[in-house]
Enzyme design. Structure first.
Site, PDB file in Angstrom:
ATOM      1  N   ALA A 177      -5.997   5.174   5.383  1.00  0.00           N
ATOM      2  CA  ALA A 177      -6.810   6.179   6.064  1.00  0.00           C
ATOM      3  C   ALA A 177      -8.050   6.559   5.249  1.00  0.00           C
ATOM      4  CB  ALA A 177      -5.959   7.424   6.393  1.00  0.00           C
ATOM      5  N   GLN A 200       0.842  -1.195   0.000  1.00  0.00           N
ATOM      6  CA  GLN A 200       0.000   0.000   0.000  1.00  0.00           C
ATOM      7  C   GLN A 200       0.881   1.251   0.000  1.00  0.00           C
ATOM      8  OE1 GLN A 200      -2.805  -2.096   3.219  1.00  0.00           O
ATOM      9  NE2 GLN A 200      -3.441   0.011   2.904  1.00  0.00           N
ATOM     10  N   ARG A 218      -8.163  -1.910   8.709  1.00  0.00           N
ATOM     11  CA  ARG A 218      -9.399  -1.135   8.488  1.00  0.00           C
ATOM     12  C   ARG A 218      -9.976  -0.543   9.779  1.00  0.00           C
ATOM     13  NH1 ARG A 218     -13.496  -3.806   4.151  1.00  0.00           N
ATOM     14  NH2 ARG A 218     -14.207  -1.910   3.159  1.00  0.00           N
ATOM     15  N   GLU A 262     -13.098   2.827   5.245  1.00  0.00           N
ATOM     16  CA  GLU A 262     -13.079   2.257   6.580  1.00  0.00           C
ATOM     17  C   GLU A 262     -14.357   2.439   7.407  1.00  0.00           C
ATOM     18  OE1 GLU A 262      -9.343   4.467   7.076  1.00  0.00           O
ATOM     19  OE2 GLU A 262      -8.716   2.787   8.332  1.00  0.00           O
ATOM     20  N   GLU A 278       0.151  -1.776   4.601  1.00  0.00           N
ATOM     21  CA  GLU A 278       0.514  -0.357   4.728  1.00  0.00           C
ATOM     22  C   GLU A 278       1.970  -0.255   5.165  1.00  0.00           C
ATOM     23  OE1 GLU A 278      -2.149   2.152   7.010  1.00  0.00           O
ATOM     24  OE2 GLU A 278      -0.660   3.737   7.147  1.00  0.00           O
ATOM     25  N   ARG A 336      -5.463   6.992  16.966  1.00  0.00           N
ATOM     26  CA  ARG A 336      -6.809   6.945  16.384  1.00  0.00           C
ATOM     27  C   ARG A 336      -7.806   6.320  17.364  1.00  0.00           C
ATOM     28  NH1 ARG A 336      -9.438   8.266  11.581  1.00  0.00           N
ATOM     29  NH2 ARG A 336      -7.685   8.710  10.219  1.00  0.00           N
TER      30      ARG A 336
HETATM   31  N1  MTE Z   1     -11.568  -2.810   0.107  1.00  0.00           N
HETATM   32  C1  MTE Z   1     -11.014  -3.855  -0.550  1.00  0.00           C
HETATM   33  N2  MTE Z   1     -11.756  -4.531  -1.442  1.00  0.00           N
HETATM   34  N3  MTE Z   1      -9.728  -4.253  -0.298  1.00  0.00           N
HETATM   35  C2  MTE Z   1      -8.954  -3.598   0.634  1.00  0.00           C
HETATM   36  O1  MTE Z   1      -7.798  -3.958   0.835  1.00  0.00           O
HETATM   37  N4  MTE Z   1      -8.824  -1.781   2.302  1.00  0.00           N
HETATM   38  C3  MTE Z   1      -9.583  -0.927   3.207  1.00  0.00           C
HETATM   39  C4  MTE Z   1     -10.647  -0.151   2.431  1.00  0.00           C
HETATM   40  N5  MTE Z   1     -11.424  -1.048   1.619  1.00  0.00           N
HETATM   41  C5  MTE Z   1      -9.522  -2.490   1.348  1.00  0.00           C
HETATM   42  C6  MTE Z   1     -10.850  -2.118   1.015  1.00  0.00           C
HETATM   43  C7  MTE Z   1      -8.758   0.021   3.934  1.00  0.00           C
HETATM   44  S1  MTE Z   1      -7.998  -0.469   5.367  1.00  0.00           S
HETATM   45  C8  MTE Z   1      -8.601   1.306   3.516  1.00  0.00           C
HETATM   46  S2  MTE Z   1      -7.699   2.424   4.407  1.00  0.00           S
HETATM   47  C9  MTE Z   1      -9.209   1.786   2.265  1.00  0.00           C
HETATM   48  O2  MTE Z   1      -9.956   0.774   1.600  1.00  0.00           O
HETATM   49  C10 MTE Z   1      -8.104   2.281   1.351  1.00  0.00           C
HETATM   50  O3  MTE Z   1      -8.535   2.686   0.128  1.00  0.00           O
HETATM   51  P1  MTE Z   1      -9.185   4.131  -0.167  1.00  0.00           P
HETATM   52  O4  MTE Z   1      -8.402   5.126   0.614  1.00  0.00           O
HETATM   53  O5  MTE Z   1      -9.026   4.270  -1.615  1.00  0.00           O
HETATM   54  O6  MTE Z   1     -10.605   4.039   0.300  1.00  0.00           O
HETATM   55  N1  HPA Z   2      -4.687   5.965   9.046  1.00  0.00           N
HETATM   56  C1  HPA Z   2      -3.934   5.087   8.363  1.00  0.00           C
HETATM   57  N2  HPA Z   2      -2.631   5.140   8.328  1.00  0.00           N
HETATM   58  C2  HPA Z   2      -2.027   6.108   9.005  1.00  0.00           C
HETATM   59  C3  HPA Z   2      -2.744   7.053   9.736  1.00  0.00           C
HETATM   60  C4  HPA Z   2      -4.140   6.971   9.755  1.00  0.00           C
HETATM   61  O1  HPA Z   2      -4.830   7.776  10.388  1.00  0.00           O
HETATM   62  N3  HPA Z   2      -1.868   7.878  10.320  1.00  0.00           N
HETATM   63  C5  HPA Z   2      -0.653   7.427   9.949  1.00  0.00           C
HETATM   64  N4  HPA Z   2      -0.739   6.363   9.157  1.00  0.00           N
HETATM   65 MO1  MOS Z   3      -6.338   1.329   6.031  1.00  0.00          MO
HETATM   66  S1  MOS Z   3      -6.129   0.430   7.893  1.00  0.00           S
HETATM   67  O1  MOS Z   3      -5.846   2.879   6.671  1.00  0.00           O
HETATM   68  O2  MOS Z   3      -4.948   0.726   5.253  1.00  0.00           O
END
Ligand code: MTE
Ligand code: HPA
Ligand code: MOS
Length: 760
Positions: A503, A191, A336, A716, A226, A304
């Protein structure tokens, strides 16, 4: 749901790490890791293993030319163990061989002797021994000491929440290909491409411009990639660099479960004080975060937890203490919700406890304390455009909560061995990296002379649909067909200094950068069009559906024609734009600030049916009112809500991590670690978008203050609706066995439920 990748996924054509076309001489690596949780390495001998068939090399700490350090926030984590091991799974070496199974076989011939130490496994034990990752973190609002006196009721209790394994479909891995001299090309399932690039440079003592990291997509990340995709890429890079041969390292499922981080288990104490009307006056909470053996992202995750410790409620007096406890388990990591769920589970438990003792409905306390406009969070930010009340009320009315409750009561009065339980839960989630500097992204856009468009950003596709969303944003901004646009892989040579896609900020940060880059290109194209049309003022030109308009009148010119003209006129068809979230800040010394660009709100009702003979259960339905902002990709957003809910319910129900007394994970396979399957998912999920006042959306109050095209982050927040499952099920158990105590200890596995049903 039509993700742009769907067709290729179904045909097995999409590229994951194991599908990257590698040169024929590519070697395979296997990670040799500690079988004990704590101890000193007395002897480490590779001689037998090196003689094993196909082996090309074995690399450990002493082979690292640069620093043996992969810690991101705190420099406390070695790539390979040196004198000591700190958890079962602590990497000690990698074996590189012609074939994967040869490397694995050879690893069994490594001779290692330890002086074993007694491991610390629980966060409370770590706290007693003052084994901390960082000093305590305290968020405070008002004065709880003074407030207790005003309370008619004060309740105290303890909450446990278990960890959670990500079970991304694609296990962790990387391929490292030496190009020439010191240049390396890395394919990583990460990520955070820049973290991989930076850490490889550090490990190898080379500069970052020698390392190109490319990410096509991940088969799921969920936070697990991440920070913790970095180590495997570093190992592959080290071996490739040393052997001058491409190296592939992919963890098998069992190793991935054993040796990679998970959601942090927490143990927490709460004290909640209320008036007899149910107004919460004071809340004190201490979180014992089980951080594992190294910091990883634990400090940010702990923060958080503190940010979200009052969920959707305004509580005038709060003292929240966070302790990041160092233990001898795997370093726990992002998942998540990033610590938010752990915080919210405790306040919801405290409210549930209070309501039951006071003999009033939980929803009554919840409703009395929901965030109103301009209410202050414990971290100093005010709730602006708060939809806590609006979403709760709408959920209650739309889904007829009262009627649902009556039906459950009626059902339970008629049935002895089957009980139903219901719960309603609001959520509030802050959107932005709480580490302010991470809130930045860029986009690089090329328009080619045939009118096709290539978009590169910092965003990593992991199934969440960010590529489909960025494609739509670019298409809408340029007013062209989506088919013109290719969203390219994430590559550190094209887009540099990327923040992790995390995030829930992927679409927000990168989407705004895409809009800005598109607007730069549009301005250039409009100037060309104006010249073509003999129009002095280019601002009268617009593009609509691939056509050029002058003062809103259609012309004969098309997008592609203008692109060609621009090229002939030697106008650049490439634009780069950078975006950083405005007006956010946070002072970690006083723990006050305005860390979030905005909040996402919502409310869910969950109902379960419990088999009181077996302890097994089903989720009848989840009904949600969710705050999407204005969703511009409804199918993806709905998919995110559904997926989040199921994953949240999994955390609360069947997903249980069990370690033995030696710190060895026993639930290290999909046969013993139970993720929700098709039978476990809710029978029905109804999702209603929180309605927005369209006019308000377009005016200054919202414009550019939420996400691109007035959307809100989606990744999330829905996970936390799953917390409601705990209380729905608890209520069902309680209606069968009114004598059970207020035990807040997730997950509620069928085994645990069965014990609770017959406890007296
Ligand atoms: N959805 C799918 N299908 N696969 C994933 O790995 N990760 C989640 C969420 N939804 C994830 C997911 C997490 S932890 C985060 S932070 C966000 O997607 C990241 O993507 P975005 O910032 O584009 O929403
Ligand atoms: N979310 C996800 N990753 C991060 C954050 C957060 O708030 N802060 C630092 N890394
Ligand atoms: Mo999502 S736990 O911020 O990769």
């Amino acid at each position: 749901m039509k993700n742009i990748d769907s067709v290729h996924h179904v045909r097995g054509e999409s590229i994951f790490i194991d599908d990257v076309k590698v040169p024929e001489n590519t070697l395979s690596a296997y990670v040799f890791y500690s079988p004990i949780a704590s101890g000193k390495i007395l002897k480490l001998d590779f001689s037998e293993a090196l003689k094993s068939k196909g082996v090309k090399g074995i690399f450990s700490a002493k082979d690292i030319p640069g620093e043996n350090q992969i810690g991101g926030i705190i420099q406390d984590e070695n790539l390979f163990a040196e004198e000591e091991v700190h958890f079962v799974g602590h990497p000690i070496a990698i074996v590189v061989a012609e074939k994967y199974l040869q490397a694995k076989e050879a690893s069994k011939k490594i001779h290692v002797e330890f002086e074993k130490h007694k491991p610390i496994l629980s966060p409370r034990e770590a706290a007693e021994k003052k084994s901390f990752i960082i000093p305590p973190r305290i968020f405070q609002l008002g004065n709880t000491e003074n407030a207790w006196k005003e309370c008619d009721y004060v309740f105290e209790g303890k909450v446990e929440s278990g960890g959670q394994e990500h079970i991304y479909l694609e296990t962790q891995g990387a391929v490292a290909i030496p190009i020439e001299n010191e240049l390396l090309k890395i394919y990583s399932a990460t990520q955070s491409p820049t973290a991989v690039q930076r850490t490889i440079a550090r490990i190898l003592a080379i500069s970052m411009n020698k390392v190109e990291v490319n990410v096509h997509r991940l088969g799921g990340g969920f936070g697990g990639k991440e920070d913790q995709a970095t180590a495997w890429a570093c190992m592959a890079a080290l071996a490739a660099y040393k052997l001058k041969t491409p190296v592939k390292l992919i963890l098998n499922r069992q190793d991935d479960i054993r040796i990679t981080g998970k959601r942090h288990p927490y143990s927490s104490d709460y004290k909640i004080g209320l008036t007899k009307e149910g107004k919460i006056l004071a809340y004190e909470v201490t979180f014992y975060q089980n951080a594992g053996a190294a910091a990883d992202l634990s400090p940010a995750i702990l923060d958080r937890t503190l940010f979200h410790c009052t969920n959707s409620y305004f509580i005038p007096n709060v003292k929240a203490t966070g302790l990041s406890c160092k233990t001898n388990l795997i370093p726990f990591t992002a998942f998540r919700g990033f610590g938010g769920p752990q915080g919210m589970f405790v306040i919801e438990s405290a409210i549930h406890h209070a309501a039951n003792e006071m003999n009033i409905p939980v929803s009554e306390i919840q409703k009395k304390n929901l965030l109103k406009e301009n209410d202050e969070f414990s971290y100093g930010q005010k709730a602006v455009n708060s939809f806590a009340i609006k979403s709760f009320k709408l959920c209650e009315e739309k889904f007829e909560l009262k009627k649902l409750q009556d039906e459950v009561e009626f059902f339970n009065s008629k049935n002895f061995l089957v009980k139903k339980g219901l719960a309603i839960i609001p959520i509030t989630f802050g959107i932005s990296f709480t580490t302010t500097f991470l809130n930045q992204a860029s986009a690089l856009i090329h328009i080619y002379t045939d009118g096709s468009i290539n978009v590169s950003t910092a965003a990593v596709e992991m199934g969440q649909g960010v590529n489909a969303k960025l494609k739509r944003i670019a298409a809408k901004t340029l007013s062209v067909d989506e088919n013109r646009i290719n969203v390219d892989s994430t590559n550190t040579s094209r887009v540099a200094n990327t923040s992790p896609t995390a995030a829930s900020k992927g679409t927000d940060l990168n989407g705004f950068a895409v809009i800005d880059a598109c607007n730069i290109l549009l301005e250039r194209l409009k100037k060309v069009a104006a010249e073509e049309l003999g129009e002095d003022d280019w601002t009268n030109i617009t593009f609509k559906n691939e056509k050029v308009f002058d003062e809103d009148e259609p012309t004969t010119l098309t997008f592609t024609e203008i692109v060609r003209k621009a090229y002939i006129k030697r106008i650049s068809l490439t634009a780069q734009a950078f975006h950083s979230t405005p007006n956010i800040y946070f002072d970690p010394k006083i723990n006050k600030g305005n860390p979030f660009a905005y909040h996402v709100y919502g409310t869910a009702i969950i109902q379960v049916t419990l088999d009181c003979l077996r302890g097994t259960y089903e989720t009848d339905f989840v009904k949600v009112v969710h705050d999407f902002g204005e969703s511009f990709h409804n199918q993806i957003d709905i998919g995110q809500v559904e997926g989040g809910i199921v994953q949240g319910i999994g955390w609360m129900s069947s997903e249980e991590l069990i370690w033995n007394n030696e710190g060895k994970l026993l639930t290290d396979a999909l046969s013993t670690y139970k993720v929700p399957d098709i039978h476990a998912i809710p029978k029905e999920i109804t999702i209603v978008p929180l309605p927005y006042d369209k006019e308000k959306l377009m005016n200054d109050e919202f414009k550019d203050k939420i996400g691109p095209l007035n959307s809100k982050a989606i990744g999330e927040p829905p996970f936390m609706y799953g917390i409601g499952f705990y209380f729905a099920l608890f209520n069902a158990i309680k209606s069968f066995n009114p004598k059970i105590n207020f035990i807040y200890n997730s997950p509620l596995t069928p085994e645990k439920v069965l014990m609770m049903l017959y406890e007296n």
